[in-house]
Structure formats: C-alpha cells, structure tokens
Design a protein around this motif. Structure first.
Motif, PDB file in Angstrom:
ATOM      1  N   LEU A   1     -15.558  19.206 -20.771  1.00 21.23           N
ATOM      2  CA  LEU A   1     -15.893  20.562 -21.203  1.00 21.23           C
ATOM      3  C   LEU A   1     -17.408  20.782 -21.235  1.00 21.23           C
ATOM      4  N   LEU A   2     -18.177  19.760 -21.604  1.00 22.75           N
ATOM      5  CA  LEU A   2     -19.640  19.883 -21.557  1.00 22.75           C
ATOM      6  C   LEU A   2     -20.115  20.109 -20.125  1.00 22.75           C
ATOM      7  N   HIS A   3     -19.471  19.405 -19.192  1.00 18.75           N
ATOM      8  CA  HIS A   3     -19.822  19.581 -17.775  1.00 18.75           C
ATOM      9  C   HIS A   3     -19.473  20.991 -17.298  1.00 18.75           C
ATOM     10  N   ILE A   4     -18.295  21.489 -17.680  1.00 15.88           N
ATOM     11  CA  ILE A   4     -17.886  22.836 -17.267  1.00 15.88           C
ATOM     12  C   ILE A   4     -18.829  23.886 -17.838  1.00 15.88           C
ATOM     13  N   ASN A   5     -19.310  23.669 -19.052  1.00 15.75           N
ATOM     14  CA  ASN A   5     -20.209  24.627 -19.700  1.00 15.75           C
ATOM     15  C   ASN A   5     -21.655  24.521 -19.214  1.00 15.75           C
ATOM     16  N   GLY A   6     -21.919  23.618 -18.266  1.00 10.11           N
ATOM     17  CA  GLY A   6     -23.248  23.529 -17.682  1.00 10.11           C
ATOM     18  C   GLY A   6     -24.274  22.803 -18.528  1.00 10.11           C
TER      19      GLY A   6
ATOM     20  N   THR B   1     -17.415  21.977 -27.916  1.00  5.59           N
ATOM     21  CA  THR B   1     -16.885  21.254 -29.069  1.00  5.59           C
ATOM     22  C   THR B   1     -15.704  21.998 -29.682  1.00  5.59           C
ATOM     23  N   SER B   2     -15.812  23.310 -29.800  1.00  2.25           N
ATOM     24  CA  SER B   2     -14.731  24.103 -30.397  1.00  2.25           C
ATOM     25  C   SER B   2     -13.452  24.003 -29.575  1.00  2.25           C
ATOM     26  N   ILE B   3     -13.585  24.139 -28.260  1.00  7.68           N
ATOM     27  CA  ILE B   3     -12.395  24.063 -27.398  1.00  7.68           C
ATOM     28  C   ILE B   3     -11.789  22.663 -27.448  1.00  7.68           C
ATOM     29  N   ALA B   4     -12.641  21.638 -27.368  1.00  2.00           N
ATOM     30  CA  ALA B   4     -12.130  20.259 -27.401  1.00  2.00           C
ATOM     31  C   ALA B   4     -11.439  19.964 -28.723  1.00  2.00           C
TER      32      ALA B   4
ATOM     33  N   VAL C   1     -25.581  26.551 -28.255  1.00  2.75           N
ATOM     34  CA  VAL C   1     -24.391  27.409 -28.184  1.00  2.75           C
ATOM     35  C   VAL C   1     -23.397  26.864 -27.160  1.00  2.75           C
ATOM     36  N   ARG C   2     -23.902  26.382 -26.036  1.00  6.67           N
ATOM     37  CA  ARG C   2     -23.006  25.810 -25.025  1.00  6.67           C
ATOM     38  C   ARG C   2     -22.267  24.584 -25.565  1.00  6.67           C
TER      39      ARG C   2
END
Length: 652
Positions: free
Chosen positions: A83-88, A109-112, A103-104
C-alpha cells in the motif's frame, strides 16, 4: 563592535557520519534504494506488531501465540509495503519529507489496518482462532505509523541542521514571524548560495519573544532592534513583514545604518508567486512611505476583464504598461496596446510574450489622429477602454501648451467618442490630482478631459464612462524618485523646488490595481479618486534617499517653484463630496455644482481650442482653455522663452 558568537543547535562534526551515509545512499541505484526502503519498512511493521503483542501480555507471551503471530506479522508487513508503494511513498525524496508524505503514509496505514482487522475477525469466525489479538492490530498499526514517519523525518532533520552549520555566513535576523518570514527562513536553510545564517526572528508581538520557530528563537521585538543587532553580532537584517508601519521600517533602517548592518527587503507573496523564486532587494524609498498593502478583489476584476476585448492607449508609458501587465494576467480575449512610442510598445510586447501571454495586439498610433483611432475601434471592437495616453510633466507643458491641448484634450475626445460610437461597454479615463483647481496647463487640460468624458456619457448612454483621479506615482519616468536617484549617483546636488513642497505618492502597481478596481465598480458616469495616504514632504524624501543610498556628502539645493507648480496638491475641490464605495481605497466624487451628464456641449469650444493650438496660436488656445475650465488660475501665458537655468530639456 564586538561580535558575540552563538553556537548552532548541532555541530557539523556531529552530523558528518550521517551525512556520509546519506550521500552514499543517494548515490546508489534507484532500484536498490527502493528495495532497501521496503525492507526497512517491513521490519518496522513487524517490530511494531511484536512490541504491541508484548504489551498486550505484559511481556509473557505464550508459545502458541508466537506461532500464529509471525505469519500474520509477515502478511501485515507485505500489505503495508504494497500500500505504501501504491500511494507513491517510495517515490519521495527523503530530505524533503513533509506533511504531504505524512498524509500518504496515514492513508496506507489506515487501509492496511482495516484489512488486517477484517482478516483477524474472519479467521476467528471461520477457523475458530485469531492470529493476533485485535488490540495488537490497532496498537501495532499506530506504532508502525509513527515509526514510518519518523524514519523519513530523520534525513530531513540532519540535512537541514547540516545546512545551517556549514561555513561562515552572514549572521541574519528576519523581521516577521508570519508566513513570509518563515518561508524565507526555510528557503535560506535550503539554499547555501544565499550565504546566510538565520540566528533569530524579530516579532512585532512581545508575547512571541522567547519562543522558537523551526528551532530558531524569536530574539526580540522591533522596538529593541538596536539591542538585537549588538547582542547577536548581526551582519544583516531582512524585513519580511508587509504589515510593518512606516515608523517601524524607518526605525529598523536608521538603526542598521548607524550600526553598519545591511538591510534587505523580501518582496510580498504575490511577487514571489509571479517570479517563482525568492530574491531579496535593497530597501527602497517606497518602503519608508508606510502605505498599507492594497487589497484587490481579484474575483471582481477577473469577471470584469476575463474573455473581454480590451484597449489600452498610452500603453508604452508608466501607467499604460503596468495596466497592460495586470490586465494580461486577468484573461482578456484580446489586449490591444496603442501608443505612438514604437520602442516602448516593442519592449512591452516582448515582456508579455516572455510571460506567455500571446493575445496582445501592438498598434503604433496617435490618439490625436481620429482616422487611426477609428481604424483601431473598427478592427478590434474593444469592449473595455483604458485611456492612459497623456502628456503629464507640468514644467514641460507650461512651455508646450499647444501640444498639451492637442494631446490631452483632443486625444481624449477622439478616444471617448469612438468608444461610444463603436459600442464599448466601459471607458475609463486616467486623470490626475493636478486637475483639481488647476494652476498649470497640464492640470487644466486633464480637467477638461474629465469634462469631455462626462459630456460623452450623456451623448452615448449605452457606454459607461468614468474618470479615475490620483496623485504622483513612484518610479514613473521623470518623476521625483528616479530624478533624485540620478542626481545622487552623479554626486549631487539634489534639487528641491521648495522646503515646504508636499505631494501624495503611491506605487505604480497599486495605482493601476485601484484604477482597475474603480473601472470594475463603475455602473454609470462617475469620477473616482484614490486614497493616497498621508502626504510626503519632498525635502524629507530627498534626505531619506540620500541616507538610503549611502551618500551623506550629497548636498540639497533649493531652486524655487517651476512654472505651474503648487506647494500642495489636492484630490478634490470645494463642492466635491467624497463618497465611499465597495473598496476602502476608492471614493466616488459627487459635485454639488454639476448637473446630469451631457448637460452642456463642449464640442464647439474644444474644436476652436484645438484649431488655435494646431495653428500654434498659444495665447488664443490658452484663453479658450481658461473659458472651458473657469477655475484654471494661470496668470501668465505658458509658451514663453525658457529660463537659462532650465537647460535645453525645457526649451520650446
């Protein structure tokens, strides 16, 4: 003066090993850097969940919990990294980590956390056991977020601290703790080329003294600037607050001059956005006038200009060129720039093209040529007209009365008549305070031009006509400030006409902004006057400029009033009432003695006046001008032999 050296928050040697590691990491291939960052993040996530599990059982975790926990932690780490990778997040440069990156990370973190919580509940419902207690999921995610952000802040912290401690720099205090001051400090810390070290902020609020901004203390208030300079061994003071009053700027400047400390000024945020960079400038005489920043209703101006065809006459002059610049930023469909000064037009057109404005039409033409004016209106059909073409120098026009009449009177008549005949929506005439109780030819012709505009409002009721009256502008060609500057640079003397000479001043950009504002609010014929602030004594202006330019040996010479000059200018006449408008710096004038627009026909008188002027009959033309403007108080004919001391520039 003995300089006191204050140690920085972190010594360079303390950051040197980390900087070496940071440089080595930056020089490695991008794939290696991203892979290493992913491994570090995965380790942080697993460590966070493990710590949360230890907290949950107070350090006594049974073996069966560890067996089910590690697959869950590995899966959680993989999910976080994905998810960190997807969020750039892995595309960010670490030394510039800020709120956006935080914020990213928070989003990932919230989604995970939500997905892991759902998986934990599903395992419990379907298989009858859960890989980790649910409190561990929540606490572990919170710990992971804090560490993921912290590990990215460390490079930025050490990078900025290292910049503040490299080499010998100018010890600088920034006056202003608002957005501009803090933005400037941040720029200085990241720009070694500025050769500047910020040792403190100076505030206008005593309650802020002793606090810190980005690790730099607020060392005092403006009232204590002398003690701050001495106590901190300053080399430079930068004024970065547009709210500073004239008295505050004057105190800072005089203290710095006495202490031989440099004074610089940071442009306002509007200039910074236009230029795209921070460029400090020297203190200028305009900064000592203490004028309040002009608040412009950009929404009203944008709706007024956007998509319209606009004509500016006298576009090559000081006011006309600034009108062209500001109008070009408001999105006109076409901007027609007319002037007989081909060089001025050429350079203005090049400037607008450099700003990527390609809707300008350059027209070389004279407003006193009705055929050329008619051609311009026929071809371009302007909807808005700003008439700035005029002769403006009082002593010159006293000696060239016939030209002042032809240009200022006949030129205004031609353009104002064409605006109505070709259906323009608005016509805005740029006038002057010298039109009030005129004592010179220039003022009388500008007063008559106001009367012509009023006359045209009655002849062409479908077009809104207005005049905007204001005083002197700083920096225009031939005005007092550039004249004084040239005299000081030449070693003097600085020539002042009279020790009690007083004038109103404003800068060209703010005058033009208010002209546009007045034009936007005009709904019927009106004469507007701009708020010029407090009057300035010319003698004080000369003395301040001599001090600012560091030329204490330059002398001031009094040369006497020139033809047509008054000691004090006025902005309104007796019988004219100033009424407030929707803008605090624009007033509408209402005259008790004037009837409705179009009440009298000036055409015959103007035609006769222009006829005499074209035939160089100065005496007859001026007599007609006095008939048209009854309060024109000139006693002598203007076109006389020039005085010897005036020099060739003033010859007729």
């Amino acid at each position: 003066m003995r300089r006191i050296r204050i140690p920085g928050p972190v010594k360079e040697r303390a950051t040197r090993p980390f900087l070496w590691l940071q440089r080595s990491f930056r020089q490695s291939p991008p794939a290696f850097r991203r892979g290493a960052a992913m491994l570090v993040d995965a380790a942080i996530v697993m460590e966070s969940f493990a710590v949360a599990l230890l907290f949950r059982f107070e350090g006594d975790v049974q073996w069966e919990f560890w067996v089910s926990f590690w697959p869950f932690a590995l899966a959680g780490a993989a999910l976080f990294v994905l998810l960190l990778h997807i969020n750039g997040v892995y595309k960010s440069i670490l030394r510039y980590t800020g709120i956006y990156q935080g914020v990213r990370i928070a989003s990932a973190t919230s989604i995970a956390t939500g997905l892991l919580f759902i998986a934990d509940v599903t395992f419990d419902e379907v298989l009858g056991y859960y890989p980790a207690p649910r409190s561990v999921v929540l606490v572990g995610a919170a710990l992971a977020y804090m560490q993921l952000v912290a590990v990215r802040l460390y490079p930025r912290v050490f990078y900025e601290l290292s910049l503040r401690e490299v080499g010998r720099r100018k010890r600088t205090a920034i006056v202003g703790t608002g957005e501009q001051g803090v933005a400037l400090a941040g720029h200085i810390w990241r720009t070694a080329a500025m050769n500047t070290q910020v040792v403190g902020f100076v505030s206008d609020s005593p309650s802020e003294v002793g606090n810190h901004i980005e690790g730099v203390p607020v060392v005092g208030t403006i009232d204590g600037i002398e003690e701050i300079i001495a106590g901190h061994g300053l080399d430079q003071v930068i004024i970065a607050t547009p709210q500073a009053s004239r008295e505050q700027v004057d105190r800072i400047w005089r203290t710095c001059v006495r202490s031989r400390v440099e004074v610089k000024v940071m442009p306002d945020l509007g200039e910074l956005l236009a230029e795209g960079t921070i460029r400090l400038r020297e203190l200028q005489i305009e900064d000592l006038l203490g004028r309040e920043p002009v608040d412009i209703d950009l929404e009203a101006l944008s709706g007024y200009i956007n998509g319209k065809r606009v004509l500016v006459t006298g576009a090559g002059g000081s006011i006309g060129s600034e009108l062209s610049r500001q109008i070009s930023r408001l999105g006109p469909a076409r901007l027609v720039l007319m002037d007989r000064d081909e060089s001025g037009l050429y350079y203005l057109g090049g400037e607008l093209r450099r700003e990527e404005f390609n809707a300008a039409e350059l027209v070389v033409g004279d407003v006193t040529n009705p055929e050329r004016v008619g051609y311009v209106f026929e071809r371009f059909r302007p909807q808005l007209v700003f008439h700035a073409a005029a002769y403006k120098h009082v002593p010159m026009m006293e000696l060239q009365a016939t030209e002042a009449i032809i240009n200022n009177v006949y030129g205004t008549l031609n353009v104002a008549r064409a605006a109505g005949a070709y259906g323009a929506e608005k016509f805005v005439n740029v006038s002057t305070d010298k039109a009030v109780n005129p004592a010179n030819v220039m003022g009388a012709t500008k007063r008559l031009s106001e009367m012509i505009v009023r006359e045209m409002a009655g002849v062409y009721p479908e077009t809104v006509y207005a005049s905007v009256r204001f005083g002197n502008v700083l920096g225009s060609r031939g005005s007092v400030v550039p004249t004084f500057r040239q005299q000081i640079e030449a070693g003097g003397p600085v020539t002042v006409t009279h020790p009690e000479m007083i004038r109103y001043f404003m800068t060209i950009p703010e005058a033009v902004s208010l002209i546009l504002q007045a034009g936007a609010m005009a709904e019927g014929y009106a004469t507007y006057v701009l708020e010029m602030g407090r009057p300035v004594r010319i003698l004080d202006l000369a003395r301040n400029m001599i001090e600012i330019m560091g030329a204490p040996d330059v002398q001031i010479k009094f040369v006497g009033l020139r033809p047509g000059e008054k000691l004090r200018e006025e902005l309104s006449e007796e019988g004219e009432q100033r009424l407030p408008t929707g803008h605090p710096m624009v007033y509408r004038l209402v005259s008790e003695n004037e009837g409705p627009p179009g009440g009298g026909d000036l055409q015959e008188l103007v035609d006769a006046m222009v006829y005499e002027a074209r035939n160089q009959e100065a005496e007859r033309a001026v007599r007609l001008l006095q008939r048209a403007v009854p309060n024109y108080s000139a006693a002598d004919l203007p076109e006389v032999a020039p005085r010897e001391e005036d020099g060739p520039f003033f010859s007729s």
